[in-house]
Design a protein around this motif. Sequence first.
Motif, PDB file in Angstrom:
ATOM      1  N   ASP A  32    -115.480 -59.297  23.362  1.00 14.91           N
ATOM      2  CA  ASP A  32    -114.683 -59.794  22.243  1.00 14.91           C
ATOM      3  C   ASP A  32    -114.691 -58.788  21.101  1.00 14.91           C
ATOM      4  O   ASP A  32    -113.693 -58.594  20.409  1.00 14.91           O
ATOM      5  CB  ASP A  32    -115.252 -61.122  21.733  1.00 14.91           C
ATOM      6  N   ASP A  33    -115.852 -58.165  20.880  1.00 14.68           N
ATOM      7  CA  ASP A  33    -115.975 -57.240  19.757  1.00 14.68           C
ATOM      8  C   ASP A  33    -115.076 -56.025  19.942  1.00 14.68           C
ATOM      9  O   ASP A  33    -114.487 -55.527  18.981  1.00 14.68           O
ATOM     10  CB  ASP A  33    -117.430 -56.798  19.581  1.00 14.68           C
TER      11      ASP A  33
ATOM     12  N   TRP B 254    -111.852 -65.659   7.485  1.00 13.07           N
ATOM     13  CA  TRP B 254    -111.869 -64.290   7.994  1.00 13.07           C
ATOM     14  C   TRP B 254    -113.105 -63.553   7.506  1.00 13.07           C
ATOM     15  O   TRP B 254    -113.258 -62.354   7.691  1.00 13.07           O
ATOM     16  CB  TRP B 254    -110.566 -63.562   7.683  1.00 13.07           C
ATOM     17  N   ALA B 259    -108.087 -59.633   0.440  1.00 10.11           N
ATOM     18  CA  ALA B 259    -107.497 -58.890   1.555  1.00 10.11           C
ATOM     19  C   ALA B 259    -106.375 -57.966   1.093  1.00 10.11           C
ATOM     20  O   ALA B 259    -105.629 -57.473   1.911  1.00 10.11           O
ATOM     21  CB  ALA B 259    -106.962 -59.860   2.607  1.00 10.11           C
ATOM     22  N   GLU B 541    -119.951 -57.812  12.175  1.00  4.72           N
ATOM     23  CA  GLU B 541    -119.483 -59.033  12.824  1.00  4.72           C
ATOM     24  C   GLU B 541    -119.594 -58.912  14.322  1.00  4.72           C
ATOM     25  O   GLU B 541    -119.629 -57.803  14.878  1.00  4.72           O
ATOM     26  CB  GLU B 541    -118.023 -59.287  12.443  1.00  4.72           C
ATOM     27  N   THR B 542    -119.697 -60.039  14.969  1.00  2.67           N
ATOM     28  CA  THR B 542    -119.649 -60.048  16.422  1.00  2.67           C
ATOM     29  C   THR B 542    -119.067 -61.380  16.862  1.00  2.67           C
ATOM     30  O   THR B 542    -119.077 -62.346  16.113  1.00  2.67           O
ATOM     31  CB  THR B 542    -121.038 -59.816  17.045  1.00  2.67           C
ATOM     32  N   GLN B 543    -118.543 -61.400  18.077  1.00  3.62           N
ATOM     33  CA  GLN B 543    -117.910 -62.612  18.584  1.00  3.62           C
ATOM     34  C   GLN B 543    -118.334 -62.813  20.021  1.00  3.62           C
ATOM     35  O   GLN B 543    -118.524 -61.856  20.762  1.00  3.62           O
ATOM     36  CB  GLN B 543    -116.389 -62.457  18.484  1.00  3.62           C
ATOM     37  N   GLY B 544    -118.504 -64.064  20.435  1.00  2.00           N
ATOM     38  CA  GLY B 544    -118.868 -64.308  21.818  1.00  2.00           C
ATOM     39  C   GLY B 544    -118.667 -65.754  22.195  1.00  2.00           C
ATOM     40  O   GLY B 544    -118.635 -66.643  21.349  1.00  2.00           O
ATOM     41  N   THR B 545    -118.504 -65.981  23.497  1.00  2.34           N
ATOM     42  CA  THR B 545    -118.377 -67.341  24.013  1.00  2.34           C
ATOM     43  C   THR B 545    -119.717 -67.747  24.611  1.00  2.34           C
ATOM     44  O   THR B 545    -120.244 -67.050  25.475  1.00  2.34           O
ATOM     45  CB  THR B 545    -117.266 -67.408  25.068  1.00  2.34           C
ATOM     46  N   THR B 636    -116.558 -70.636  21.520  1.00  6.36           N
ATOM     47  CA  THR B 636    -116.455 -69.264  21.036  1.00  6.36           C
ATOM     48  C   THR B 636    -116.808 -69.233  19.544  1.00  6.36           C
ATOM     49  O   THR B 636    -116.251 -69.991  18.755  1.00  6.36           O
ATOM     50  CB  THR B 636    -115.036 -68.725  21.243  1.00  6.36           C
ATOM     51  N   LYS B 638    -117.678 -66.755  16.015  1.00  3.92           N
ATOM     52  CA  LYS B 638    -117.629 -65.450  15.373  1.00  3.92           C
ATOM     53  C   LYS B 638    -118.705 -65.469  14.293  1.00  3.92           C
ATOM     54  O   LYS B 638    -118.796 -66.422  13.519  1.00  3.92           O
ATOM     55  CB  LYS B 638    -116.261 -65.213  14.749  1.00  3.92           C
TER      56      LYS B 638
END
Lengths: 160, 687
Positions: A32-33, B254, B259, B541-545, B636, B638
Amino acid sequence: MMRLMRLSWLILLLAALAVRPAWAQGPRPPTDDEVNAIARKLYCPVCENTPLDVCPTQACAQWRSLIRQMLAEGKTEQEIVQYFVDNYGARVLNEPPRQGFHWLAYLVPPLAILVGVAIVVQAFRAMKRPGPAAPTARSDQEALLDEYLLRLEEELRRQR
Amino acid sequence: MLAEFGYGILLVTFLLTLYCISAALLGALNKSLALVESARRAMFLTFPLLSLSALALVALLLRGDFNVQFVYEVTSRSMPIYLKITAWWGGQAGSLLFWSWLMSAFTALAAMRRWDRDQEFLPWVLVVSGGTLAFFLALNVFFENPFARLYRLPDGTIGGYTFQPALSTPVYPSDGRGLNPLLRHPGMIIHPPMLYLGFVAFVIPYAFAIAALVTGRTDDRWIRITRRWSLWAWLFLSLGLVLGGRWAYDVLGWGGYWAWDPVEIAAFMPWLTGTAFLHSVMIQEKRGMLKQWNMVLIILTYSLVIFGTFLTRSGVLSSVHSFAQSAIGPAFFVFIGVTFALSVGLLIHRWGDLRAEAEMKSLLSREALFLLNNLLFISILIVCFWGVIFPLISELVTGQKVTVGPPFYERANAPLFAALMLLMGVAPLSAWGHSTVQTLGRALWKPAVGALLITLLLYFTYTRNAIALIGFFLVALVVLVAVYEFWRGARARQRAQQENFFQALIRLIARNRRRYGGYIIHLSMMMMAIGILGIELFQTETQGTLGVGEELSLQGYRLVYRDVARWDDLAGGVNHTRAVVELYRGERYLTTLAPRIDFYYDAQQNMTIPGVRSTLADDVYVLLLYWEPVSAQGATFKLYVNPLVNWLWLGSLVFLLGVIVAAWPERDPEPASVRVPRSARQTSSAD
């Protein structure tokens, strides 16, 4: 209707199979990153002024999976960005492209600021006419103390 | 009936404002005090009248009269009462009425002051502020009637009309569309009023400036009268900006607060010229210089206020803020053009009268540094203005739309902001009139060495990022200089008055509020700078399921997914999906967070509410992006780590304190003009 649905499932399955070898080539599926890192540099083509990585719409989710798919196919970041520009126009970039007319975006502010500097320098010269000689004998300390402190201490001295 | 009543009052107020303008103009030209007095009273009357009209609108909102288009568009049955009231400024027509209402309040307040010494200003202040009010009322009366009712035309289309069209039938929807969920947040409830207060309050100093230009009384009087107005206007505008940032941080999901969206910049631009104005009027008061320039700044501020409202209200830019789009664009365009041209024409006419009374003696004098400060603010304005309008120009010329995003603004503005901070460190130590390298150097070296030591310490303990280190050096410099100024003043008073240090400090501030309030504001700006440097340079930042029990880690934090639930809140018309996650630092349990997604049935829109753990060191900010009960793949998330961002919000509280100190009315009458005369000639503007 049922046949149509079955057919579309079949196509999807085939598509998935077609993608598979590309997945197998890469060391691992993109994270995803990695997807977000590219999406962040792009703007949502439909909702204005929203970066693609944080846009909550369904369309943007699909564009993110498109990025994921292209990454899985081994496309570079540059190729992916170019794909979006080719399909949706330069507005998907987070800055105007540095070419042709769009150079104006980068040239006008510095030039305008330079004009401003020139005006200020000019005004400064105009205001700096030769006047009576400034007293130079004042001690530094005294020059530093602004008039308020001077006044304050003077008043206090008088009171004492 | 209530809607017709509200519209009728609106119409009457509009006509009354027109009368006020004409009477004031005639009174000024024929030297008729009676006419001017009549205009003044007419102006008083606009406020209670508009309050009635506004009350009618609020009553309709509360009653849920969905036959009224505006009520239908911004409320629904399920909304709580306080949101139904604040929906007043949640849509185009209502927010224009809100603007007019505030404008009439401020104009009435200005008209209520004692005018005996400034009789000649009065009619022109009424003309300018009344003219602005009339323009906004006209928008409501002719284009955006908040009281328009819904009718179905014979061809089946439904629309809002002030008067029933022929052959149409009224439409009574059973429920409204509901306020945009993004606006159902405390920050959004206070943010627009603050911003509008700031916008509207800046009209008053402008009105006085124009009055000074028209009457030719171009001494400092207009600046002295409006000094507090400008400060309060600036306070509201600043708070409006900060609250907007806080709202974005809490609601838009966000992980950021700003922004460089065109509409944010629309409110930022008058702030830039307003800030420059607040600084440069000091030079006029102290030294009688920069009179022409102050006029330029207040005219720019006024035009940018109207331009900012135009950008947000006309839909000329489509952006996340532009919920409302309408046909009022051309009207705005003409109004901005006409007022700007008239103001500049007047200024050119009086240009000769506005010459400086003193000369610039040294490049390092405080007035020279203030001039530099103004140049920097205007440079930032140029970057922002160009960034906002370039996409429009590009679309006009090439037919191709482009985006001007954060990299453009950050690259151009970062060095300008750094230079401003350097000035903020140096200028308080320079003297009015003249400073030399030696005097300035002698005052500056101690704070500079102190700031260097702090930077060195940060280099070894916190960061090796060069930009961050430059930023922190400048912050340390400004803070040390301001603290040194407090210390120096308090010590001088302590010695002279035999008070203890804190007594001396408090009395020093109380006796010279504007100056030390200003330093408190500088300190607050530096707190904000720490927050901005932190989140801009060190955000990760990081994102994952995740499946239940799985974890996501970032910067030494571990996020463990525990649970998720989805339920309907029938009364509120909202569906909540809330995840429960535990936050660990290494092995140590810190807290449990509950990020959630709210789905609003009436507006058919999602809202992502973060779970945040806030400390002075950093914010851990978790978003639940996606969860479907059917797929059951997991949820999911973030995860953002935003270092130092809390300093930004804390700084805004200190800022509030600083402005209150600076703007609080003094008990003593205004001190006589303290300008140091160049010759023996005494300034006659003393009052």
